[in-house]
Design a protein around this motif. Structure first.
Motif, PDB file in Angstrom:
ATOM      1  N   MET A   1       0.808  -1.207   0.000  1.00  0.00           N
ATOM      2  CA  MET A   1       0.000   0.000   0.000  1.00  0.00           C
ATOM      3  C   MET A   1       0.841   1.257   0.000  1.00  0.00           C
ATOM      4  N   SER A   2       2.110   1.164   0.362  1.00  0.00           N
ATOM      5  CA  SER A   2       2.991   2.318   0.172  1.00  0.00           C
ATOM      6  C   SER A   2       3.217   2.574  -1.309  1.00  0.00           C
ATOM      7  N   THR A   3       3.124   1.518  -2.122  1.00  0.00           N
ATOM      8  CA  THR A   3       3.240   1.662  -3.577  1.00  0.00           C
ATOM      9  C   THR A   3       1.977   2.252  -4.180  1.00  0.00           C
TER      10      THR A   3
ATOM     11  N   THR B   1       1.417   0.297 -12.431  1.00  0.00           N
ATOM     12  CA  THR B   1       1.160  -1.087 -12.839  1.00  0.00           C
ATOM     13  C   THR B   1       2.460  -1.803 -13.191  1.00  0.00           C
ATOM     14  N   LYS B   2       3.333  -1.141 -13.909  1.00  0.00           N
ATOM     15  CA  LYS B   2       4.616  -1.756 -14.264  1.00  0.00           C
ATOM     16  C   LYS B   2       5.487  -1.995 -13.033  1.00  0.00           C
ATOM     17  N   LEU B   3       5.434  -1.084 -12.065  1.00  0.00           N
ATOM     18  CA  LEU B   3       6.180  -1.276 -10.818  1.00  0.00           C
ATOM     19  C   LEU B   3       5.655  -2.485 -10.056  1.00  0.00           C
TER      20      LEU B   3
ATOM     21  N   THR C   1      -3.249   6.840  -5.088  1.00  0.00           N
ATOM     22  CA  THR C   1      -4.462   7.192  -4.352  1.00  0.00           C
ATOM     23  C   THR C   1      -4.452   8.662  -3.972  1.00  0.00           C
ATOM     24  N   ASN C   2      -3.305   9.158  -3.502  1.00  0.00           N
ATOM     25  CA  ASN C   2      -3.181  10.580  -3.158  1.00  0.00           C
ATOM     26  C   ASN C   2      -3.285  11.465  -4.390  1.00  0.00           C
TER      27      ASN C   2
END
Length: 531
Positions: A270-272, A298-300, A277-278
């Motif tokens: 969720m840090s990713t 998505t690629k990350l 989201t922010n």
């Protein structure tokens, strides 16, 4: 701007005086062929002020965002925002209406929105897109607001589901792929309820940024929480039996390898996703930048999913943390995941069944969550791409590959008069845009400085930047509603609420108001004290 408006209105009044004096009809059977329309168009060819004013009035596309919330009287109030691109091609949002929502059907809400646009004298022909949340009465393809708006205006109006809501539900659905993660969320909720002595849901599907903060807080304060729960469990003098039993239950669930492993995994995951989201909750968003950020996210996630070392490191971190609390990961895993031999009527050779190792079990579980998250993010990205169509080629990194057919498609979307002229403008500046501009914001600034030279490209960018991304502004306005119309002001009518809310939300516009001009307007107002 006010001076140019005044000059344009003077010219229009002179046109009216001329036609009236000469007894010439104003309108024809077709409005565009009428004498007044043609006279104004003729004068605009020789007057730059009038020409610019006409372009600003008639060629400024806008989009609407709408969402509802209950007020202090438990009445549903519908807030409406309008987004457009200003003369410098910066996306701007304006709060325009808040009224009680009497009908909650798609048709009723659509009529409500169109009535507001009519009251504000906003031309429905310039409405290019609409953005709402994913509720059935808003997003339904047959009877939702987005479908009814298109039916009533007799043309297809782009519908952009709120990307903020969709991003939150994507994370929620991905986490549902694992029962262990659902248990983790349940334990987090129990921790919150126990220490706050109230039931307040931290797992809201709307504010998933709050869930990341909860994960981070529990991870960083893990030792302190466990020690506090131990003290409460052993303190029979100050705490009753039910409280001590509840503390012991939460403590037991926390001091497991399973809980620690998924706590670390979800905190890192969720840090990713928290960055995007922010982003969806920000202001002055454009769909092109949002699509690029979503693609990079998505690629990350795909790289993390395929990186065995990274997943193994998460398990190693969990093992090291478990040692501090005398937790034996292998003993716990072998007990919970012990082989349960099926009867021979189901499996004739149960001894050949494959048994996962602890490492295999957790890495497979991680990948299940990541696979679902990646798949649903790609669906959101596909939806954004389908709404952008050829407009995505206007980005600096793709503009050199823009084809003639792409230009024709853009002209059809933006109602530009001549695709050949637009193509020529792009060919003239595409190399310079690709070389000097990195983001869509840089390209917008470059084009706005040359809008008189490349007016059709300027119009295409204005259309692009008027496409909505989220309804986050509506969500933020709900907090203001609860402050302004609190339990002591329950009798406030919609007109007064809208006026006060406009001042509270539009602080930039309020600060820019000329006090002297307001005083003069107030002094001229003989019917009342309102301006």
């Amino acid at each position: 701007m006010a001076k140019s408006n005044l000059e344009a209105v003077k010219i229009l009044i002179d046109c009216v005086k001329y036609l009236s004096r000469q007894d010439i009809a104003f309108r024809g059977h077709v409005e565009e062929e009428g004498n007044f329309y043609q006279l104004v168009q003729l004068l605009s060819k020789h007057n730059l002020v009038l020409k610019q004013w006409l372009n600003d009035v008639h060629n400024r596309p806008y989009k609407i965002m709408a969402d509802s919330t209950p007020d202090s009287n438990r009445q549903d109030m519908l807030t409406i925002f309008v987004q457009f691109a200003d003369d410098n091609l910066e996306p701007q949002e304006r709060f325009v209406s808040i009224k009680e929502l009497r009908l909650k059907t798609g048709d009723g809400i659509a009529n409500h929105i169109l009535e507001v646009l009519n009251e504000l004298q906003l031309d429905p022909d310039r409405l290019v897109a609409q953005s709402y949340d994913y509720a059935n009465n808003m997003s339904g393809q047959l009877n939702g607001v987005q479908a009814k708006i298109s039916d009533k205006l007799q043309r297809k109006i782009k519908y952009i589901p709120c990307s903020g809501h969709r991003s939150n539900t994507v994370v929620k659905h991905a986490c549902e792929a694992s029962l262990d993660i659902n248990c983790l969320v349940g334990t987090l909720q129990n921790i919150y309820n126990f220490f706050t002595f109230e039931y307040k849901k931290i797992t809201s599907t709307i504010r998933w940024g709050g869930k990341y903060q909860a994960l981070k807080a529990v991870y960083e304060s893990f030792r302190e929480i466990v020690e506090t729960l131990d003290e409460i469990t052993d303190d029979s003098e100050n705490f009753d039996k039910d409280t001590r039993n509840e503390a012991n239950s939460i403590n037991t669930n926390m001091k497991t390898f399973n809980f620690i492993t998924y706590l670390i995994f979800m905190k890192n995951l969720m840090s990713t996703t928290n960055a995007i989201t922010n982003h969806f909750q920000g202001e002055k968003l454009d769909l092109l930048t949002t699509g690029e950020l979503l693609d990079r996210t998505t690629k990350l996630l795909e790289r993390e999913r395929n990186n065995d070392d990274n997943l193994n490191n998460l398990i190693t971190m969990s093992e090291n943390m478990s040692k501090s609390y005398e937790i034996d990961p292998d003993k716990e895993f072998n007990y919970k995941q012990r082989r349960r031999r099926p009867p021979k009527r189901i499996d004739e050779n149960p001894q050949t069944a494959h048994k996962f190792t602890r490492l295999q079990y957790y890495t497979n579980s991680f990948r299940q969550v990541l696979d679902r998250l990646i798949l649903q993010y790609k669906e959101v990205l596909s939806s954004i791409d389908s709404n952008l169509e050829s407009l995505s080629k206007l980005a600096p990194e793709y503009i050199t590959n823009l084809s003639q057919q792409d230009v024709v498609n853009i002209c059809q979307m933006t109602k530009t008069d001549d695709s050949n002229l637009l193509y020529g403008e792009i060919q003239l500046f595409k190399t310079k845009i690709a070389k000097e501009c990195v983001t869509i914001t840089d390209a917008s600034l470059f084009i706005s400085q040359r809008k008189s030279t490349i007016p059709r490209l300027y119009q295409a960018y204005r259309y692009l930047l008027s496409i909505p991304v989220t309804v986050a502004s509506n969500e933020r306005s709900f907090s203001k509603v609860k402050i302004i119309k609190n339990r002591l002001r329950t009798t406030m009518d919609d007109e007064r609420l809208q006026a006060l809310l406009s001042c509270s939300i539009g602080t930039v516009l309020v600060d820019a108001m000329n006090t002297q001009e307001l005083v003069e307007r107030w002094s001229r107002n003989k019917s009342g004290r309102r301006i």
